[in-house]
Scaffold this active site. Structure first.
Site, PDB file in Angstrom:
ATOM      1  N   GLY A 154      28.080  26.980  16.487  1.00  0.00           N
ATOM      2  CA  GLY A 154      27.908  28.368  16.065  1.00  0.00           C
ATOM      3  C   GLY A 154      27.733  28.525  14.579  1.00  0.00           C
ATOM      4  N   ILE A 155      27.470  29.756  14.148  1.00  0.00           N
ATOM      5  CA  ILE A 155      27.314  30.053  12.724  1.00  0.00           C
ATOM      6  C   ILE A 155      28.617  29.784  11.982  1.00  0.00           C
ATOM      7  CG2 ILE A 155      27.307  32.088  11.244  1.00  0.00           C
ATOM      8  CD1 ILE A 155      24.692  32.815  12.246  1.00  0.00           C
ATOM      9  N   CYS A 212       0.840  -1.209   0.000  1.00  0.00           N
ATOM     10  CA  CYS A 212       0.000   0.000   0.000  1.00  0.00           C
ATOM     11  C   CYS A 212       0.868   1.250   0.000  1.00  0.00           C
ATOM     12  CB  CYS A 212      -0.916   0.011   1.219  1.00  0.00           C
ATOM     13  SG  CYS A 212      -2.130  -1.302   1.251  1.00  0.00           S
ATOM     14  N   ASP A 233      34.356  21.092  16.843  1.00  0.00           N
ATOM     15  CA  ASP A 233      34.744  22.491  16.974  1.00  0.00           C
ATOM     16  C   ASP A 233      35.237  22.684  18.408  1.00  0.00           C
ATOM     17  OD1 ASP A 233      34.853  25.344  16.425  1.00  0.00           O
ATOM     18  OD2 ASP A 233      33.091  25.474  17.726  1.00  0.00           O
TER      19      ASP A 233
END
EC number: 7.2.2.8
Length: 949
Positions: free
Chosen positions: A809-810, A162, A598
Site C-alpha cells: 500500500g501507499i 564496443c 507489512d
C-alpha cells in the site's frame, strides 16, 4: 536486534506529514464528461476534424502559467482541464486512438486505520483500483512513460569493447549525466542532465543529436519513439531486424564454409596422396590467393572493414582483432609468394578458415541472442491482432472485427470462449473464468463478472464477456511490463562496471601482446627453440603466432557475460509474473539477509470484511444524538468512497449490503493522513474515520473510548467513527492470513534470513498474525506509522543489514523506497509498485521465493560467465603466443584460434540460456500449496452481513 529496536524507539514519535486529498468531484465530473464526449466522436466528419485543428493550436497557450483569473479555483480547473481538452482534440485531428481514461485510478493514498497498511486515496472512482490490478506503473493519465530518459537503438556493437566505447561516447556529451549500454539487446539508455530538459521537445532533439553523434562514430543509431502507440511496432521491428540479420549471416556463413571446404579438399587430397591434374590446380598459389581474396572481399568484407574503421576512430573492437589477424596472414603470405628467397611459408588458407570459424561463432551467437529474448517475444505474442467491436449495443448483429491497435477508451468489445482479451478494461456484462498465467504467472483460472478488471492477453475460458476498454495497444499492462523489463535489461549490475573497465582497454592490450609475441619470436625465438621453426624462418613463425594472439582473444565473451544472464533472468521473471527492474536489483536481491513484511495486504489477504458495528453502551452520555448502525455505515461510507484503501472498500461494501442511502462528502472537504485516517463534511457534519488518536485529534471525547479498545481481539482490527465532537461507533474487521504466508516465512527462516513484521495495528492484532505465520513476537513492530516504518528500515541498514521490504500500500511506499530492495505485491496500490524495483504481479507470497531464487541463480550465472570469459583469455592468449611450443611443440594456427574464439562466446550464451533449467530445478516453493486467487470460488468468512458480489 535489541540495539535496532532500542534505537528505533527513539525515533518512533516522528510526526508524519499530512497529505493532500484527491481532485474534487466537479473536476472528476468534467473529466468523465470529456472522456465520454470525445471517445464517442471517433467517426466525426473530416471537415469537423479539420476545423478542430486551429482550436488545438489556440489551446496550446492555455497552460497554467498563462491562464489567469482572480479565482484560484478557476485557475486550478483551467490548468487541469485545458491540457486534457487539447490532448483530446489533438487525438481527434489526427484520428489517433490514443485516448486514456483520466477518471480511473486511486487518489493520493489513505491511511491505515488503527494500523491498517494504508493505500488508496482521494479522487478515485468506481474503477479506481484498475492501476493496481492491471500492473505496475499502468498510467491513468495522459503522460508518456519513461519521460526522463532517452532510449537509443544502437547497431554495430560486436563485443564488450564496443559497448564500452558507446557508453564513453555518450557520457562525454555535456547534456548526458549517465548512460547504460546493453550489448545483448543493442540498446542504450541515457539519463540527461537537468539543464537539458529545459529545451522544448528536448527528448526528440537530444535523442537525434546523440544518435547522429554515435552514427558518426561508427555505431548506426536511431532514437526510440517513446510514444506508447509505437512501442509494439518498435519491438516487432527490432525482432524482424534480428531475424533478417540472422538470415544474412547464414548466407555469408554458407559461402565462407563453401570456400573453406575447397581449401580442406586440397589438404585432404594431398594427405591421401591423390594425384590428378586438377589437384595441381587446387594446390597452386594462384588458386589459394583467389580463395583468400574472395573470402576477404565477400563474406569477410563487413567484418574486416568494420574492424579497420573502428581502429581508425580510436575504438578498436573484436572485428579489429579478427581483421588485423586475417589481413596480416594474407599480407605475409603474399610477401612470401612474391619473394620466394625470403624462405617464408605461405598460409593463404588461414584467413579463409579464420573467417569461416568466426562467422560460424557469430551465427550461433545471434541464434542464442534471439533465443534469450524469446520470453519477451512470448509476452508480446499474447496480445491478439483482432478484436470484436460491439456496435449499437446489439450483441447478436452488431459486432465487427477491427485491429486491436484501433481500439479507443470507452469501446465495448465482445470476448468469446477461447478468445484472448484484446485490451485492459472492465467487464460490463457476462460471467466467465479467465486464464491470466501469461500475465501474472498464476496457474489457477480467475472468475470474472460485471465490474471485474481484465488484462490484455489473458484467455477467456468459457462464458461470453462484454468488456469496456480502458487501455489498449502499448498502453496495456503487458506493454508496460515489456517496456519496463527492456529498460531494466539496460541497467547495469555493479559487477558490470569492472567488466566495462577491462573491455574498454582489452583490445589495446591484445594488440600490445601480439606485438610483443612477434618481437620475441622474431628476435629471440630461433635461439631459444630452433626446432620450432620447422625449416621456416623466425619471421614467418613470429607473424603466425602474433596473428593467433590477435584472433584468439575474445572481448565478446567479456561483453556478453553479464548482459546475457541479466536478459534471460529478467525476461524469465516477466513471463512468470516477476517484474525485476534492472541488473543492479538482481545483484542486491541475491544478497538480502533480512526481509521485513507489512501485515495488512501482505501477510494477510488485504480484503477485510466488516464483522460488527459497535455503538457505545451509554450513547446519550457521550453523544448529542443516538446513531443507528445504518446511519454510522452511511456516514462512514460517504467518507470512504473517496479512497481505495481495503478498509474503506469494506465499509462501502457493508453499507451497500445494508442498502444504506448513498451520501457524498462535500466538495473540497475531504482530508486524509496515511496511517491515521480521513475526515470530511457529510450532510453538514464533520465525520472522522480512523484510529483512536485520529478521532481524538478531531475533538472526540469520552471515557468510554478507552473501554472500546477491548473489542480489538486477535486479528480483528477496529476503526473509530467520530461525528462532530463525539464518538458515534466502532467498526470491527476481520482480514484472513494468506494460506502461503507461514510456509514462506518458514522457508526464509530456514535459509538463515531474518524476518520482521511491521504493522500499524495494535500489538495484540499484530502478534496474532505473527503467531499464525511463525514470526517471533520480538520481531514484531506494531503501532507504527509510514514514517516510522521507514525509520525502522534505516536502523536495520545501519546495522549492516541488506533489507528487502515487502508491502502493498501507499503506507509502505516510503519504507519500500528506503529499503535495499522494495518488493510490492501486484494487487496493491500503484504507488507501492512505482517505487518498488521488484513487483510480484501474481500477488502471491510464494513469488517472493521465486524472485529471490531467480536473482541468486542469475548472479551465479553471471559469475560463471565471467570466470569463463576471463579464464579463457588468461589461458588462451599465452597458448596462442606459443608458451607451449618449448614444452610440447603445440601451437595454435590463426584458424584454430578463430574456432576457439567462437566457442568462447557460444559458451557464455549457452550457460546463460541454461539459467532457465537451473531456475526450475532449484525453486523453493515446489511443495507450497497455491493460494486461491481473488475471484475463484472459496468459502466466505462468517460476517454479520453477507457482502454483495
Amino acid at each position: 536486534m535489541e540495539s535496532t529496536l532500542s534505537a528505533f524507539s527513539t525515533v518512533k514519535a516522528t510526526a508524519m506529514a499530512r497529505s493532500s486529498g484527491g481532485p474534487s468531484l466537479p473536476l472528476l465530473t468534467i473529466s468523465k464528461a470529456l472522456n465520454r464526449h470525445f471517445t464517442g466522436a471517433r467517426h466525426l466528419h473530416p471537415l469537423l476534424l479539420a476545423r478542430c485543428s486551429p482550436s488545438v493550436r489556440r489551446l496550446g497557450g492555455f497552460h497554467g502559467s498563462r491562464f489567469t483569473s482572480s479565482n484560484s479555483a478557476l485557475r486550478s480547473l483551467g490548468a487541469a482541464v485545458l491540457p486534457v481538452i487539447r490532448h483530446r482534440l489533438e487525438c481527434l485531428s489526427s484520428s489517433s486512438p490514443s485516448f486514456r481514461s483520466i477518471s480511473s485510478g486511486g487518489g493520493s493514498g489513505f491511511g491505515g486505520y488503527n494500523g491498517g497498511s494504508g493505500g488508496g486515496g482521494g479522487g478515485g472512482s468506481e474503477s479506481g483500483d484498475s492501476k493496481s490490478k492491471l500492473g505496475a506503473n499502468a498510467s491513468d493519465g495522459v503522460s508518456v512513460p519513461s519521460s526522463d530518459i532517452i532510449i537509443l537503438d544502437v547497431g554495430g556493437m560486436t563485443c564488450g569493447g564496443c559497448s564500452a566505447s558507446v557508453k564513453k561516447i555518450l557520457e562525454s556529451q555535456p547534456q548526458v549525466a549517465s548512460a547504460s549500454v546493453n550489448l545483448t539487446t543493442e540498446t542504450a539508455i541515457v539519463w540527461p542532465v537537468p539543464e537539458a530538459k529545459s529545451v522544448p521537445d528536448w527528448q526528440k532533439s537530444l535523442g537525434e543529436t546523440l544518435a547522429n553523434h554515435l552514427t558518426n562514430c561508427g555505431f548506426q543509431s536511431t532514437p526510440r519513439d517513446l510514444v506508447t502507440e509505437n512501442f509494439f511496432k518498435v519491438f516487432e521491428t527490432k525482432t524482424k531486424d534480428k531475424q533478417a540479420r540472422l538470415k544474412e549471416s547464414g548466407r555469408e556463413l554458407a559461402v565462407s564454409w563453401a570456400l573453406c571446404a575447397v581449401c580442406l579438399v586440397g589438404h585432404l587430397t594431398h594427405f591421401l596422396g591423390v594425384n590428378a591434374p586438377w589437384i595441381h590446380a587446387i594446390h597452386s598459389t594462384g588458386f589459394h590467393v583467389s580463395l583468400c581474396l574472395i573470402t576477404l572481399l565477400g563474406p569477410g568484407r563487413k567484418l574486416v572493414l568494420d574492424g579497420i574503421k573502428s581502429l581508425l576512430k580510436g575504438s578498436p573492437n573484436m572485428n579489429t582483432l579478427v581483421g588485423l589477424g586475417a589481413l596480416s596472414s594474407f599480407s605475409v603470405s603474399s610477401l612470401a609468394a612474391m619473394i620466394p628467397k625470403l624462405g617464408w611459408k605461405t598460409f593463404f588458407e588461414e584467413p579463409v578458415m579464420l573467417i569461416a570459424f568466426v562467422l560460424l561463432g557469430r551465427n550461433l551467437e545471434q541464434r542464442a541472442k534471439i533465443k534469450a529474448t524469446s520470453d519477451m517475444t512470448g509476452l508480446l505474442s499474447v496480445l491478439p491482432s483482432k478484436a470484436r467491436l460491439l456496435l449499437d449495443g446489439d450483441l447478436q448483429n452488431s459486432t465487427v472485427e477491427v485491429p486491436c491497435n484501433s481500439l479507443s477508451v470507452g469501446d465495448l468489445v465482445v470476448i468469446l470462449p477461447g478468445d484472448r482479451v484484446p485490451a485492459d478494461g472492465v467487464v460490463k456484462s457476462g460471467r466467465s473464468t479467465i486464464d491470466e498465467s501469461s500475465f501474472t504467472g498464476e496457474p489457477l483460472p480467475v472468475t470474472k463478472e460485471s465490474g471485474s478488471q481484465v488484462a490484455a492477453g489473458s484467455i477467456n475460458l468459457n462464458g461470453t464477456l462484454t468488456v469496456e476498454v480502458h487501455r489498449s495497444g502499448g498502453e496495456t499492462a503487458v506493454g508496460d511490463i515489456i517496456r519496463l523489463v527492456e529498460e531494466a535489461q539496460s541497467r547495469e549490475a555493479p559487477v558490470q562496471q569492472l567488466v566495462d573497465k577491462v573491455a574498454g582497454r582489452f583490445t589495446y592490450g591484445v594488440m600490445a601482446l601480439s606485438a610483443a609475441t612477434f618481437t620475441f619470436w622474431n628476435l629471440f625465438g630461433a635461439h631459444v627453440l630452433p626446432s620450432a621453426l620447422h625449416n621456416g624462418s623466425p619471421m614467418s613463425l613470429a607473424l603466425q603466432l602474433s596473428c593467433s594472439v590477435l584472433v584468439v582473444a575474445c572481448p565478446c565473451a567479456l561483453g556478453l557475460a553479464t548482459p546475457t544472464a541479466m536478459l534471460v533472468g529478467t525476461s524469465l521473471g516477466a513471463r512468470r509474473g516477476l517484474l525485476l527492474r534492472g541488473g543492479d536489483i538482481l545483484e542486491k536481491f541475491s544478497l538480502v539477509d533480512t526481509v521485513v513484511f507489512d501485515k495488512t495486504g501482505t501477510l494477510t489477504k488485504g480484503h477485510p470484511v466488516v464483522t460488527e458495528v459497535i455503538i457505545p453502551e451509554n450513547p446519550r452520555h457521550n453523544l448529542n444524538d443516538t446513531w443507528s448502525e445504518v446511519e454510522v455505515l452511511m456516514l462512514a461510507a460517504a467518507v470512504e468512497s473517496n479512497t481505495t484503501h481495503p478498509v474503506g472498500k469494506a465499509i462501502v461494501k457493508a453499507a451497500r449490503a445494508r442498502n444504506c442511502q448513498t451520501m457524498k462528502a462535500e466538495d473540497g472537504t475531504f482530508t486524509e493522513e496515511p496511517g491515521s485516517g480521513a475526515v470530511a463534511i457529510v450532510n453538514n457534519k464533520r465525520v472522522t474515520v480512523g484510529t483512536l488518536e485520529w478521532v481524538k485529534r478531531h475533538g472526540a471525547t469520552g471515557n468510554s473510548l478507552l473501554a472500546l479498545e477491548e473489542h480489538e481481539i486477535n486479528n480483528q482490527s477496529v476503526v473509530y467513527i467520530g461525528v462532530d465532537n463525539t464518538l458515534a461507533a466502532v467498526i470491527r474487521f476481520e482480514d484472513k492470513v494468506r494460506e502461503d504466508a507461514a510456509q514462506v516465512v518458514e522457508n526464509l527462516t530456514r535459509q538463515g534470513i531474518d524476518v520482521y513484521m511491521l504493522s500499524g495495528d495494535k500489538r495484540n492484532a499484530a502478534n496474532y498474525v505473527a503467531s499464525v505465520v511463525g514470526i517471533n513476537h520480538e520481531r514484531v513492530i506494531a503501532g507504527v506509522k509510514p514514517a516510522e516504518k521507514k525509520n525502522f528500515i534505516n536502523e536495520l541498514q545501519k546495522n549492516k543489514k541488506i533489507v528487502a521490504m515487502v508491502g502493498d500500500g501507499i503506507n509502505d511506499a516510503a519504507a519500500l523506497a528506503s529499503s535495499n530492495v522494495g518488493v510490492a505485491m501486484g494487487g496493491g496500490a500503484g504507488a507501492a509498485s512505482e517505487v518498488s524495483p521488484v513487483v510480484l504481479m501474481g500477488n502471491r507470497l510464494t513469488q517472493l521465493l521465486d524472485a529471490m531464487e531467480l536473482s541468486r541463480q542469475t548472479m551465479k550465472t553471471v559469475k560463471q560467465n565471467l570466470w569463463w570469459a576471463f579464464g579463457y583469455n588468461i589461458v588462451g592468449i599465452p597458448i596462442a603466443a606459443g608458451v607451449l611450443l618449448p614444452l610440447t611443440g603445440t601451437m595454435l594456427t590463426p584458424s584454430m584460434a578463430g574456432a576457439l574464439m567462437g566457442v568462447s562466446s557460444l559458451g557464455v550464451m549457452t550457460n546463460s540460456l541454461l539459467l532457465r533449467y537451473r531456475f526450475f530445478s532449484n525453486r523453493n516453493d515446489k511443495n507450497v500449496k497455491p493460494e486461491p486467487k481473488e475471484g475463484t470460488k472459496q468459502p466466505h468468512e462468517n460476517t454479520r452481513w453477507k457482502q454483495s458480489s
